[in-house]
Write a protein that holds these residues in place. Structure first.
Motif, PDB file in Angstrom:
ATOM      1  N   ILE A  12       0.840  -1.196   0.000  1.00  0.00           N
ATOM      2  CA  ILE A  12       0.000   0.000   0.000  1.00  0.00           C
ATOM      3  C   ILE A  12       0.872   1.242   0.000  1.00  0.00           C
ATOM      4  N   SER A  52      -3.858   7.143   1.198  1.00  0.00           N
ATOM      5  CA  SER A  52      -4.902   6.163   0.914  1.00  0.00           C
ATOM      6  C   SER A  52      -5.279   5.491   2.222  1.00  0.00           C
ATOM      7  N   LYS A  54      -7.609   2.129   3.607  1.00  0.00           N
ATOM      8  CA  LYS A  54      -8.358   0.918   3.268  1.00  0.00           C
ATOM      9  C   LYS A  54      -8.654   0.157   4.546  1.00  0.00           C
ATOM     10  N   GLN A  56     -10.507  -3.613   6.012  1.00  0.00           N
ATOM     11  CA  GLN A  56     -11.016  -4.939   5.681  1.00  0.00           C
ATOM     12  C   GLN A  56     -11.423  -5.638   6.968  1.00  0.00           C
ATOM     13  N   THR A  64      -7.610  -1.435   9.559  1.00  0.00           N
ATOM     14  CA  THR A  64      -7.530  -0.236   8.726  1.00  0.00           C
ATOM     15  C   THR A  64      -6.062   0.113   8.536  1.00  0.00           C
TER      16      THR A  64
END
Length: 187
Positions: A12, A52, A54, A56, A64
């Motif tokens: 990432i 960014s 993300k 899950q 996170t």
């Protein structure tokens, strides 16, 4: 799981850095720290240019990951360019989080731990170095908040020491084995 989590975090961060680094721009002089988002690592203050977030969810645990990076080459020589990767279980809510590394985060999913790492040397081709905490820090905490748009923000006003962990391409020449990190509103 621990190894794949660390790889995911690095991917990432790398993606964020590559997107920023691929933009053609003239070298920029270091700006005064922005009131919006920046971090100080050692002697250098880095300004957020791209990021960014993300999340899950697996087994009712929501991981996170926030990746934040700088833009341009700057005038920090081999120390130019930096990126932060901040990972935590956001299902535990906002508030104060102890600082730790990937292994501590993954092995304690019910504890408010922020896995923090900082990479330097991302805007040059002389090598990069990743720094992480080597133990759980209970005397330094990060403040995690969530804005009206659902984005998480991380602040770390008291310095925490990060240690050299991964060296890429020979690493940043003359980089120390450890540096102190503070964070102003990473998101």
């Amino acid at each position: 799981m621990k190894k794949s989590f660390k790889i995911l975090s690095l991917l990432i961060l790398s993606s964020s850095v590559l997107i920023t680094s691929c933009k053609k721009s003239d070298p920029i002089a270091p700006a005064a720290p922005s009131g919006d988002s920046n971090w100080k690592f050692g002697d250098y203050t880095y300004i957020r240019a791209a990021s960014s977030q993300k999340s899950q969810t697996n087994d009712s645990k929501t991981l996170t990951v926030i990746a934040v990076s700088t833009a341009g080459v700057g005038t920090y020589g081999a120390f130019s360019g930096s990126g932060l990767t901040l990972s935590f279980y956001s299902n535990l809510g906002v508030g104060k989080y102890n600082l730790g590394n990937t292994e501590l985060l993954v092995s304690n999913p019910g504890t408010k731990i922020l896995d923090v790492s900082c990479t330097i040397g991302t805007a040059v081709n002389t090598g990069a170095t990743l720094y992480t905490p080597n133990a759980l820090s209970t005397d330094v905490t990060a403040d995690i908040t969530k804005d009206a748009n659902g984005q998480y923000h991380v602040a770390l006003s008291k310095p925490v020491t990060l240690f050299k962990d991964v060296v890429v391409g020979g690493g940043v020449p003359n980089a120390a084995n450890s540096y102190e990190l503070t964070i102003n509103n990473a998101y």
